[in-house]
Design a protein around this motif. Structure first.
Motif, PDB file in Angstrom:
ATOM      1  N   GLN B 118       6.488  19.380   8.385  1.00 48.65           N
ATOM      2  CA  GLN B 118       5.874  18.896   7.149  1.00 48.65           C
ATOM      3  C   GLN B 118       4.351  19.024   7.186  1.00 48.65           C
ATOM      4  OE1 GLN B 118       8.232  15.103   7.257  1.00 48.65           O
ATOM      5  NE2 GLN B 118       8.535  15.648   5.124  1.00 48.65           N
ATOM      6  N   GLU B 150      -8.210  -0.603   0.381  1.00 52.54           N
ATOM      7  CA  GLU B 150      -6.801  -0.850   0.609  1.00 52.54           C
ATOM      8  C   GLU B 150      -5.976   0.403   0.411  1.00 52.54           C
ATOM      9  OE1 GLU B 150      -5.562  -4.805  -0.623  1.00 52.54           O
ATOM     10  OE2 GLU B 150      -3.633  -3.898  -1.058  1.00 52.54           O
ATOM     11  N   GLY B 151      -6.485   1.315  -0.409  1.00 50.48           N
ATOM     12  CA  GLY B 151      -5.765   2.564  -0.617  1.00 50.48           C
ATOM     13  C   GLY B 151      -5.592   3.342   0.677  1.00 50.48           C
ATOM     14  N   ILE B 154      -2.155   3.510   2.550  1.00 48.73           N
ATOM     15  CA  ILE B 154      -0.997   4.324   2.180  1.00 48.73           C
ATOM     16  C   ILE B 154      -0.942   5.606   3.019  1.00 48.73           C
ATOM     17  CG2 ILE B 154       0.176   5.540   0.320  1.00 48.73           C
ATOM     18  CD1 ILE B 154      -0.939   3.516  -1.614  1.00 48.73           C
ATOM     19  N   PHE B 157      -0.368   4.746   6.747  1.00 45.71           N
ATOM     20  CA  PHE B 157       1.014   4.306   6.973  1.00 45.71           C
ATOM     21  C   PHE B 157       1.930   5.517   7.131  1.00 45.71           C
ATOM     22  CE2 PHE B 157       5.106   3.134   4.912  1.00 45.71           C
ATOM     23  CZ  PHE B 157       5.510   2.162   5.789  1.00 45.71           C
ATOM     24  N   LEU B 158       1.755   6.492   6.248  1.00 43.43           N
ATOM     25  CA  LEU B 158       2.616   7.669   6.301  1.00 43.43           C
ATOM     26  C   LEU B 158       2.309   8.515   7.533  1.00 43.43           C
ATOM     27  CD1 LEU B 158       2.602   8.623   2.529  1.00 43.43           C
ATOM     28  CD2 LEU B 158       4.417   7.520   3.805  1.00 43.43           C
ATOM     29  N   GLY B 161       3.834   6.785  10.437  1.00 44.46           N
ATOM     30  CA  GLY B 161       5.289   6.687  10.344  1.00 44.46           C
ATOM     31  C   GLY B 161       6.004   8.022  10.380  1.00 44.46           C
ATOM     32  N   VAL B 162       5.420   9.052   9.809  1.00 46.08           N
ATOM     33  CA  VAL B 162       6.131  10.324   9.732  1.00 46.08           C
ATOM     34  C   VAL B 162       5.872  11.173  10.965  1.00 46.08           C
ATOM     35  CG1 VAL B 162       6.434  12.434   8.397  1.00 46.08           C
ATOM     36  CG2 VAL B 162       6.065  10.283   7.214  1.00 46.08           C
ATOM     37  N   ARG B 168       7.221   4.555  16.083  1.00 46.89           N
ATOM     38  CA  ARG B 168       6.284   4.711  14.970  1.00 46.89           C
ATOM     39  C   ARG B 168       6.567   3.763  13.819  1.00 46.89           C
ATOM     40  NH1 ARG B 168       9.387   8.931  11.953  1.00 46.89           N
ATOM     41  NH2 ARG B 168      11.196   9.094  13.225  1.00 46.89           N
ATOM     42  N   VAL B 169       7.859   3.463  13.563  1.00 41.95           N
ATOM     43  CA  VAL B 169       8.174   2.634  12.408  1.00 41.95           C
ATOM     44  C   VAL B 169       7.608   1.226  12.605  1.00 41.95           C
ATOM     45  CG1 VAL B 169      10.029   1.601  11.088  1.00 41.95           C
ATOM     46  CG2 VAL B 169      10.219   3.950  11.868  1.00 41.95           C
ATOM     47  N   ALA B 172       3.807   1.405  12.332  1.00 45.56           N
ATOM     48  CA  ALA B 172       3.327   1.622  10.973  1.00 45.56           C
ATOM     49  C   ALA B 172       3.426   0.335  10.154  1.00 45.56           C
ATOM     50  CB  ALA B 172       4.133   2.729  10.308  1.00 45.56           C
ATOM     51  N   PHE B 173       4.548  -0.366  10.290  1.00 42.40           N
ATOM     52  CA  PHE B 173       4.710  -1.619   9.546  1.00 42.40           C
ATOM     53  C   PHE B 173       3.698  -2.653  10.006  1.00 42.40           C
ATOM     54  CE2 PHE B 173       8.214  -1.886   6.589  1.00 42.40           C
ATOM     55  CZ  PHE B 173       8.811  -0.668   6.769  1.00 42.40           C
ATOM     56  N   PHE B 176       0.315  -1.819   8.641  1.00 40.29           N
ATOM     57  CA  PHE B 176       0.191  -2.009   7.196  1.00 40.29           C
ATOM     58  C   PHE B 176       0.135  -3.493   6.840  1.00 40.29           C
ATOM     59  CE2 PHE B 176       1.138  -2.014   2.786  1.00 40.29           C
ATOM     60  CZ  PHE B 176       0.832  -0.758   2.311  1.00 40.29           C
ATOM     61  N   LEU B 177       1.076  -4.261   7.389  1.00 38.33           N
ATOM     62  CA  LEU B 177       1.182  -5.657   6.956  1.00 38.33           C
ATOM     63  C   LEU B 177       0.019  -6.495   7.489  1.00 38.33           C
ATOM     64  CD1 LEU B 177       5.024  -6.089   7.208  1.00 38.33           C
ATOM     65  CD2 LEU B 177       3.642  -5.677   5.189  1.00 38.33           C
ATOM     66  N   LEU B 180      -2.932  -5.569   5.364  1.00 39.79           N
ATOM     67  CA  LEU B 180      -2.753  -6.005   3.980  1.00 39.79           C
ATOM     68  C   LEU B 180      -3.000  -7.502   3.854  1.00 39.79           C
ATOM     69  CD1 LEU B 180      -1.938  -5.250   1.114  1.00 39.79           C
ATOM     70  CD2 LEU B 180       0.408  -5.722   1.712  1.00 39.79           C
TER      71      LEU B 180
END
Lengths: 483, 506
Positions: B118, B150-151, B154, B157-158, B161-162, B168-169, B172-173, B176-177, B180
């Motif tokens: 990707q 904050e943008g 996004i 996170f990707l 995570g990707v 990674r999951v 990433a969480f 982010f959290l 946030l």
């Protein structure tokens, strides 16, 4: 003389026209038989658009009709526009689905039109009687629509559950209305406002009546603790119906909620504000926490909608023009996010079978990047992450909350929004981080694609031009306080 | 001087990456070709953006503390709540913009071969990230700032995570959290600031005198956001996870720019807007900083994963930064800004160093390495240079920052200065210990016997970083010049406010 006393029908023209159109379409359906579903559906969409144009031509001025029982103003117009858009899009999204599930009957669009009529009456209600009338017209149509897939046990169960609980809530509301009439001596909103302003301490009977009506309305907007029906009905009803439930009736009910509390009971804010604060906090917390464990995406959306109502109620608790503006902006953006999400859910089908599991979305970013991107946009928007539209809806709500010195409510709101972000992110995670589980059927129908593209663009690029929506919400909120 | 001011230079630098995104999105066809085109477009876009941002430095007027390259346009103008698109930079933000644009170029280069799934989406994520980072450093309206701030979550996170590692999951969480939660509290504080000043404009807020009681609350709310970003002890735990799991380029951006957003926020907002609260909370900030530098240095000593070690060293270095900021002397704040820039370069380079061997052997376990100097002399040299810069050897950028911070802090608190100096010693210990285990010794593993030295592409990535680290260390005036006026102005403003309060108490 009797002629002069005849009620002024003009302000209610859109509702009257919509009711008539629904009946004409019913006739067309009956006369042309089962094959006419697509025609009736498209005609219904046209009618809804026509009514939207007609309603917006009526202007923003406040008009009272039917001896003060019916009112139109900028506020009513704003909410009616949302109701009509929501209904029209639901019909569009339902067409293909219903055909594929062999439940394509012309009654569906007609029922949606009748429900929309009821919702418009609710939005314009200026009397407890009109309120009840609109509410019941809406609810009866919705009960039928919920169990529209009548051969499916789940759908029938959803309809029955909705009916029983809905009837209960209507009963409470009616009981509350009768208490209010008993203690205030009037059912008219305008008269109630006059009676209550400067009346000294409110009588207990009136408070009981107010609380009962509030409970009835809380049922309709599915605020905690009156939310129990929502997950089951959302899960059981056919998906396009769920989409319809998630948007249109919510708009009407929250509009009614706002008008009822601000206009006649504005003077009793000390009594109802704490109730709304409680409903708001409970909805936000439960919406965020209970959604975490869900595996069915429709159930998840049910809890998500409960949470969103909690945020909208913050604006109502603020009870200021800024707060109402916040609610209106919130609901408008909520409409687009939700419609878009349900459009994606309607695309979730493999070999002609609908899927509802969150894990069925696995690896969607590889198999269908466009669809995954759209759903990711909606999920980030629902979590309130900038620059999506969802951020602005929360911004205006919290702005009002801070202005009204509801700091505690605002802090609970942002903290639960972080908890809520977890489950929205989970969907993004499943789509982007997990290995593909299997592709969905293609092609996506043209109607659905159009809905998806429009809602995704609006949700993503709202920040470029927020003025029209915020501006009309501002005018609408002002009209509610102008009297 | 400002010959190009009629150009919307800041907006160009901010939004040009999105044009690249548009181009990448249109590429179609064979996955191989798409990947190649995506790489090329991303590289050329980021280079153009970097060159444009150089123009900012050239045209920058170091004599004034005012905001330069200012752009202002109406955005939302409804009902009293007006938001304007207001951009501008001063000496504090100038180099962060440059840092962001430089590191994006290097990230694209560094991911040239290590990312092969990707690729298109990966490059899009980095270019979007660049827009958000640059926009955040330039924003002069709170809502615009917040949207960018904050943008950033996004795309990051990707990216984690990707394209990240096995856990990674979770990482990433957590990233982010954690972030946030901090930022939403700041959002409420921003709204409260709006109701105080009647505007969301940052310049207005910077010159507004907030009542002391309110300052305390607002300070804490802003701190909630910045402390997580910096990250300060004890809210740093997301960082090691995110770093370890992120792909190399993701770690570079995390360490190089995202951590600086916290420090930048403290300098830009907390100090000038809440001078009294800053003074009130200085002991707390000093204590947290001291714990951060000493505790995380000790933790770093015990790490067996290279990336984790560098991640903990980041927390320690950022502890220096927060200490310098809250010393509120001109030297210390200048030092803090320089230290952030230096750390942005050095820790990015160190993560890239880890990436080099990870790409070859696919492990970050320190024990798996040893004796690399035999096969990879150029790599050993580069790694050495950045290790010493991280330690703060004179002649490297790390020395300038740490020295100025210690100098400035000494005037305020000798104890704090002493504690921080201890940590410098610990820093030398864990970095040199890492270096010894990885580079020196004899090769015992078979797969290391055939390991290749730096490729020309990798050399091209390290060269600019090395030059800058030495430049900043040997001739720091080029960097201190533009920073000085803004920092002096800031320190005077804070000092005046604090003196005013003392006078009113007496």
């Amino acid at each position: 003389m009797p002629l002069a006393a005849a009620p002024d029908f003009l302000p209610a023209l859109p509702e009257i026209a919509l009711a008539c159109a629904a009946m004409v379409l019913l006739l067309i359906g009956v006369l042309r038989g089962e094959g006419s579903t697509r025609l009736v559906s498209w005609l219904s969409v046209l009618v809804l658009i026509g009514i939207l144009v007609l309603a917006s031509r009526m202007g923003l001025d406040r008009h009272v009709a039917f001896y003060g029982m019916f009112v139109t103003d900028a506020f009513a117009l704003f909410m009616k526009a949302l109701v009509l858009i929501g209904s029209a899009v639901s019909i569009v999204m339902a067409m293909r689905f219903n055909e594929e599930h062999r439940i394509a009957r012309f009654e569906f669009p007609v029922l949606v039109l009748l429900a929309a009529t009821g919702m418009m009456v609710m939005v314009s209600a200026n009397d407890l009687i009109t309120l009840y009338l609109g509410l019941e017209l809406q609810s009866l149509a919705l009960y039928v629509v919920a169990s529209f897939d009548r051969d499916s046990v789940r759908s029938s169960e959803a309809g029955l559950k909705y009916f029983v609980l809905g009837a209960l809530s209507s009963g409470m509301l009616l009981y509350g209305a009768s208490m209010i009439y008993g203690f205030a001596g009037t059912t008219s909103f305008a008269a109630l406002a006059t009676v209550l302003t400067g009346a000294g301490p409110a009588s207990p009977g009136l408070i009981i009546g107010l609380v009962f009506v509030t409970v009835g309305l809380a049922f309709k907007v599915s605020a905690v603790p009156f939310h129990m029906w929502t997950p089951d009905v959302y899960e059981g009803a056919p998906t396009p119906v769920t989409a319809f439930f998630a948007v249109a009736p919510k708009m009407a009910a929250i509009a009614l909620f706002m008008r009822f509390l601000i206009e006649p009971f504005g003077a009793m804010i000390a009594q109802w504000q704490q109730v709304i604060v409680f409903l708001s906090v409970a909805s936000m917390v439960l919406g965020a926490v209970a959604a975490i464990a869900q595996t069915n995406i429709k159930r998840l959306m049910a809890y998500s909608s409960i949470g969103h109502i909690g945020y909208a109620l913050i604006g109502l608790a603020a009870a200021s023009p800024a707060g109402i503006r916040g609610v209106l902006v919130y609901m408008a953006i909520y409409l687009f996010m939700n419609v878009g999400t349900f459009a994606v859910i309607l695309c979730m089908r493999q070999q002609g079978k609908m899927l509802e599991g969150i894990n069925d979305l696995a690896g969607l970013s590889r198999t269908q990047p466009g669809l995954a991107l759209a759903l990711a946009i909606f999920m980030f928007a629902m979590a309130g992450i900038p620059p999506t539209a969802g951020f602005f809806s929360k911004l205006y709500i919290f702005l009002a909350a801070i202005d009204a010195k509801l700091n505690g409510l605002a802090i609970i709101g942002v903290v639960t929004s972080v908890v809520g972000a977890f489950y929205y992110l989970r969907i993004v995670k499943v789509m982007y981080f997990d290995e593909p589980a299997g592709a969905f059927d293609r092609p996506i129908s043209v109607e659905l694609k159009a809905v998806l593209v429009v809602t995704a663009i609006v949700t993503m690029f709202f920040f470029l031009l927020p003025d029209p929506v915020v501006g009309s919400a501002e005018a609408a909120a002002a009209s509610l306080f102008a009297k | 001087m400002n010959a190009m001011t009629h150009w919307p230079l800041l907006s160009l630098v901010t939004f040009l990456p999105l044009v690249g995104v548009g181009f990448i999105m249109t590429t179609r066809g064979d996955p191989e070709i798409v990947a190649r085109n995506a790489r090329n477009i991303a590289l050329s876009t980021s280079i153009i953006v970097f060159l444009l941002s150089i123009a900012l430095w050239v045209d920058f007027d170091p004599a004034t503390a005012a905001f330069q390259f200012v752009e202002k346009a109406h955005w939302v103008k409804i009902g009293g709540f007006e938001i304007s698109y207001h951009m501008g930079i001063d000496g504090i933000s100038l180099f962060f913009v440059l840092l962001s644009t430089l590191l994006t170029v290097l990230c694209v280069l560094a991911s040239w071969q290590s990312v092969h799934v990707q690729v298109k989406e990966y490059m899009i994520a980095f270019l979007v990230l660049e827009t958000l980072m640059v926009g955040m450093f330039c924003a002069l309206d709170f809502i615009v700032f917040y949207v960018f701030f904050e943008g950033v979550l996004i795309p990051m996170f990707l990216i984690i995570g990707v394209w990240g590692g096995p856990r990674r999951v979770y990482a990433a969480f957590k990233f982010f959290l954690y972030t946030l939660l901090g930022s939403v509290l700041m959002l409420l504080a921003i709204l409260a600031v709006y109701f105080q000043t009647g505007s969301t404009d940052i310049e207005v807020a910077l010159h507004h005198a907030f009542p002391f009681a309110l300052q305390k609350w607002l300070f804490l709310a802003f701190l909630a956001s910045f402390a997580v970003k910096v990250p300060m002890w004890p809210v740093h735990t997301w960082l090691p996870d995110a770093h370890v799991e992120a792909p190399t380029a993701g770690s570079v951006i995390l360490a190089g720019v995202l951590l600086k957003m916290g420090g930048y926020g403290l300098v830009r907002f907390s100090l000038p807007m809440f001078p009294l609260a800053s003074h009130y909370f200085t002991p707390m900030m000093f204590a947290l900083s001291a714990v951060a530098v000493i505790y995380t240095s000790l933790v770093a000593l015990a790490q067996t994963d290279m990336k984790k070690l560098i991640a903990y060293s980041s927390v320690a270095h950022m502890g220096f930064v927060t200490m310098g900021i809250f010393a509120v002397t001109s030297e210390a704040v200048q030092g803090a800004v320089i230290q952030m820039l230096s750390h942005g370069l050095v820790s990015s380079a160190l993560f890239l160093c880890v990436g080099v061997v990870y790409d070859r052997i696919h492990t970050r376990d320190i024990a798996r390495y040893g004796g690399l100097v035999e096969r990879m002399p150029a790599y050993a040299f580069v790694f050495m240079a950045f290790t010493l810069a991280s330690v703060g050897l004179p002649g490297t950028s790390g020395f300038v920052g740490e020295f100025l911070i210690l100098l400035g802090t000494f005037r305020v608190s000798t104890l704090e200065c002493f504690l921080a100096a201890t940590a410098m010693f610990l820093g030398a210990a864990y970095m040199l210990y890492l270096y010894r285990r990885v580079i020196f010794g004899t090769i015992t593993r078979d797969d290391l016997r055939n390991i290749l030295d730096l490729s020309p592409r990798e050399t091209a990535v390290f060269a600019p970083l090395l030059i800058l680290v030495l430049w900043m260390g040997i001739y720091p005036s080029s960097f201190l010049g533009p920073i000085r006026a803004s920092v002096d102005h800031l320190v005077q403003q804070v000092g005046a406010a604090q003196a005013g309060q003392r006078a009113s108490l007496e």
